[in-house]
Motif scaffolding. Structure first.
Motif, PDB file in Angstrom:
ATOM      1  N   ILE A  28      22.419-127.236 -30.507  1.00 36.25           N
ATOM      2  CA  ILE A  28      22.432-126.333 -29.365  1.00 36.25           C
ATOM      3  C   ILE A  28      23.837-125.791 -29.138  1.00 36.25           C
ATOM      4  O   ILE A  28      24.826-126.495 -29.359  1.00 36.25           O
ATOM      5  CB  ILE A  28      21.907-127.049 -28.095  1.00 36.25           C
ATOM      6  N   SER A  29      23.916-124.524 -28.737  1.00 40.00           N
ATOM      7  CA  SER A  29      25.223-123.906 -28.438  1.00 40.00           C
ATOM      8  C   SER A  29      25.640-124.268 -27.025  1.00 40.00           C
ATOM      9  O   SER A  29      24.792-124.644 -26.196  1.00 40.00           O
ATOM     10  CB  SER A  29      25.089-122.384 -28.538  1.00 40.00           C
ATOM     11  N   SER A  30      26.939-124.161 -26.726  1.00 42.12           N
ATOM     12  CA  SER A  30      27.391-124.445 -25.354  1.00 42.12           C
ATOM     13  C   SER A  30      26.768-123.429 -24.391  1.00 42.12           C
ATOM     14  O   SER A  30      26.491-123.757 -23.236  1.00 42.12           O
ATOM     15  CB  SER A  30      28.913-124.466 -25.251  1.00 42.12           C
ATOM     16  N   ALA A  31      26.479-122.206 -24.860  1.00 46.20           N
ATOM     17  CA  ALA A  31      25.854-121.200 -23.981  1.00 46.20           C
ATOM     18  C   ALA A  31      24.442-121.633 -23.596  1.00 46.20           C
ATOM     19  O   ALA A  31      24.048-121.567 -22.424  1.00 46.20           O
ATOM     20  CB  ALA A  31      25.824-119.849 -24.674  1.00 46.20           C
ATOM     21  N   ASP A  32      23.666-122.132 -24.559  1.00 43.55           N
ATOM     22  CA  ASP A  32      22.294-122.569 -24.247  1.00 43.55           C
ATOM     23  C   ASP A  32      22.309-123.836 -23.405  1.00 43.55           C
ATOM     24  O   ASP A  32      21.495-124.006 -22.492  1.00 43.55           O
ATOM     25  CB  ASP A  32      21.501-122.811 -25.533  1.00 43.55           C
ATOM     26  N   LEU A  33      23.250-124.757 -23.700  1.00 46.51           N
ATOM     27  CA  LEU A  33      23.358-125.985 -22.907  1.00 46.51           C
ATOM     28  C   LEU A  33      23.728-125.635 -21.472  1.00 46.51           C
ATOM     29  O   LEU A  33      23.240-126.244 -20.511  1.00 46.51           O
ATOM     30  CB  LEU A  33      24.382-126.936 -23.534  1.00 46.51           C
ATOM     31  N   SER A  34      24.527-124.593 -21.318  1.00 46.46           N
ATOM     32  CA  SER A  34      24.939-124.116 -19.993  1.00 46.46           C
ATOM     33  C   SER A  34      23.731-123.707 -19.160  1.00 46.46           C
ATOM     34  O   SER A  34      23.627-124.028 -17.987  1.00 46.46           O
ATOM     35  CB  SER A  34      25.899-122.935 -20.169  1.00 46.46           C
ATOM     36  N   GLU A  35      22.776-122.977 -19.793  1.00 40.75           N
ATOM     37  CA  GLU A  35      21.565-122.543 -19.081  1.00 40.75           C
ATOM     38  C   GLU A  35      20.799-123.732 -18.516  1.00 40.75           C
ATOM     39  O   GLU A  35      20.338-123.722 -17.396  1.00 40.75           O
ATOM     40  CB  GLU A  35      20.643-121.803 -20.077  1.00 40.75           C
ATOM     41  N   ILE A  36      20.662-124.781 -19.356  1.00 42.10           N
ATOM     42  CA  ILE A  36      19.870-125.962 -18.958  1.00 42.10           C
ATOM     43  C   ILE A  36      20.614-126.807 -17.934  1.00 42.10           C
ATOM     44  O   ILE A  36      20.043-127.272 -16.956  1.00 42.10           O
ATOM     45  CB  ILE A  36      19.563-126.831 -20.202  1.00 42.10           C
ATOM     46  N   ALA A  37      21.923-127.008 -18.161  1.00 45.04           N
ATOM     47  CA  ALA A  37      22.663-127.983 -17.353  1.00 45.04           C
ATOM     48  C   ALA A  37      23.144-127.409 -16.018  1.00 45.04           C
ATOM     49  O   ALA A  37      23.423-128.142 -15.081  1.00 45.04           O
ATOM     50  CB  ALA A  37      23.858-128.519 -18.148  1.00 45.04           C
ATOM     51  N   GLY A  38      23.289-126.068 -15.938  1.00 46.76           N
ATOM     52  CA  GLY A  38      23.712-125.468 -14.671  1.00 46.76           C
ATOM     53  C   GLY A  38      25.218-125.417 -14.493  1.00 46.76           C
ATOM     54  O   GLY A  38      25.704-125.259 -13.390  1.00 46.76           O
ATOM     55  N   PHE A  39      25.972-125.571 -15.599  1.00 46.99           N
ATOM     56  CA  PHE A  39      27.437-125.418 -15.540  1.00 46.99           C
ATOM     57  C   PHE A  39      27.825-124.417 -16.606  1.00 46.99           C
ATOM     58  O   PHE A  39      27.127-124.265 -17.594  1.00 46.99           O
ATOM     59  CB  PHE A  39      28.131-126.771 -15.746  1.00 46.99           C
ATOM     60  N   SER A  40      28.979-123.740 -16.420  1.00 44.61           N
ATOM     61  CA  SER A  40      29.360-122.677 -17.354  1.00 44.61           C
ATOM     62  C   SER A  40      29.666-123.247 -18.741  1.00 44.61           C
ATOM     63  O   SER A  40      30.062-124.405 -18.874  1.00 44.61           O
ATOM     64  CB  SER A  40      30.599-121.938 -16.832  1.00 44.61           C
TER      65      SER A  40
END
Ligand SMILES: NC(=O)c1ccc[n+]([C@@H]2O[C@H](COP(=O)([O-])OP(=O)(O)OC[C@H]3O[C@@H](n4cnc5c(N)ncnc54)[C@H](O)[C@@H]3O)[C@@H](O)[C@H]2O)c1
Ligand SMILES: NC(=O)c1ccc[n+]([C@@H]2O[C@H](COP(=O)([O-])OP(=O)(O)OC[C@H]3O[C@@H](n4cnc5c(N)ncnc54)[C@H](O)[C@@H]3O)[C@@H](O)[C@H]2O)c1
Lengths: 205, 205
Positions: A28-40
């Motif tokens: 997973i990319s940090s951008a996709d993880l950002s969507e799920i986790a709610g942090f930039s």
């Protein structure tokens, strides 16, 4: 000293990765993880870089690898023994909560000063008298404490836990002061969680 | 969208300022506030600047002024009416908790599907049957929900709260999915609080 909010985010990343692993996602990319986790994505990269290089430039993070790294960083790659003091409404709800054991926090003993409760078991955990705290905590090598007693006795109970050798305590009762060196006392205040909602409703109009 | 951890820090600053006001402190520097709150002075200045200019260069923040600004930013300068669903061990502990009302969160009604509990009062709050949720929530103009039901019915209960017009929900039961637009659902997972302790013990050896 790492801020409490950074450790909180690591726990959130860990849960997001656990869900992804269950869904069979490999990387997973940090951008996709950002969507799920709610942090930039920038916040995620900054948090993780502090602990080492986990991502592969242009190819993201390997889910299983990052998850197991976070498990070690959070210290949940081993069991922790816990004592709970104050077997009232909240104490009994926490004894019944399966989420603690799932993360390897095992409540080994509970304590109370109410003769009606001493000697009984709640959710499989035996209740000892408060006077036996030192003896039971040392013999079971208990390392953490949860405090769910009334506010007026909370400070005394925390001091007793520290005397028994416990170095990390989660208190639901409000405590007046900062404790001694080398002892971590985190306080839970669920009204702060409600303020997350009032903030949202106030700013989303 | 402000990250949850920023709002959390605002709540921590607010509590630190409330304590200072009680101790009669008139003004405080970001460095001193940092000591009390547990976040860096730079983080504090960054968080507060987003909302306006509160400090006076070289002279710090006026405690009563910053506190009242944060009260407005957090939305706790007014009462919020709350419904709690699931009057079990945890639900009853939350009904008894005085910290909610202190921050202007007033639990106006509770709901359950257990006939033994319906019609009773716990900590002064009347329990209605789950089937009456829509009618009671609308007639009392309730704006927030707290969910303390078993995990298997949590999603149904959250959907019922949303149907009744509630836009902000705090759930203690694990929820599988993200909800619709315009609805804020925060999940509490107390094992994350314990991970704050295991992180500390792992890194402080
Ligand atoms: N921080 C939060 O968000 C939050 C939320 C709910 C409750 N609380 C707090 O948690 C605490 C417990 O709440 P509750 O509703 O379970 O109360 P409760 O009265 O139901 O339970 C308290 C228990 O502590 C026991 N006790 C009292 N003195 C003791 C002592 N000296 N040694 C050992 N045990 C002792 C009592 O016998 C009882 O079993 C309170 O301080 C309450 O304010 C905090
Ligand atoms: N997230 C956390 O940190 C945390 C901590 C403790 C408990 N919990 C969770 O909180 C929840 C409650 O725990 P508990 O120990 O109080 O459980 P409990 O069984 O004592 O209470 C559950 C209550 O919900 C009621 N209920 C069941 N179905 C209902 C429905 N359809 N409508 C309305 N009410 C209904 C029951 O009658 C009961 O009163 C559980 O999901 C538990 O996992 C979470």
């Amino acid at each position: 000293r790492i801020p409490k909010t950074t450790v909180y985010r690591l726990s959130v990343y860990y849960r997001a990765l656990s869900n992804l692993e269950e869904e069979g996602v490999d990387s997973i990319s940090s951008a996709d993880l950002s969507e799920i986790a709610g942090f930039s994505a920038a916040q995620i990269r900054k948090d993780l870089t502090y602990y080492g290089q986990f991502g592969r430039p242009g190819r993201g993070y390997v889910v299983s690898h990052l998850k197991s790294q976070l498990r070690t960083i959070l210290g949940i790659d081993r069991d922790w023994s816990v004592a709970l003091v104050g077997v009232g409404r909240l104490g009994r709800a926490l004894l019944a909560y399966k989420g603690f054991r799932k993360q390897n926090f095992i409540i080994e003993a509970a304590f109370d000063n109410d003769p009606e409760k001493v000697g009984k078991e709640f959710s499989g955990v035996r209740v000892y008298h408060q006077d036996e705290m030192d003896k039971v905590i040392r013999s079971k090598k208990i390392e953490m404490g949860i405090v769910t007693v009334p506010e007026e006795v909370a400070e005394i109970i925390v001091a007793k836990l520290i005397d028994a050798g416990i170095k990390a305590i989660l208190s639901f009762a409000h405590l007046p002061s900062i404790f001694s060196n080398g002892i971590k006392v985190n306080q839970v205040d669920l009204s702060i969680e409600m303020e997350g909602l009032s903030y949202y409703l106030t700013h989303s109009k």
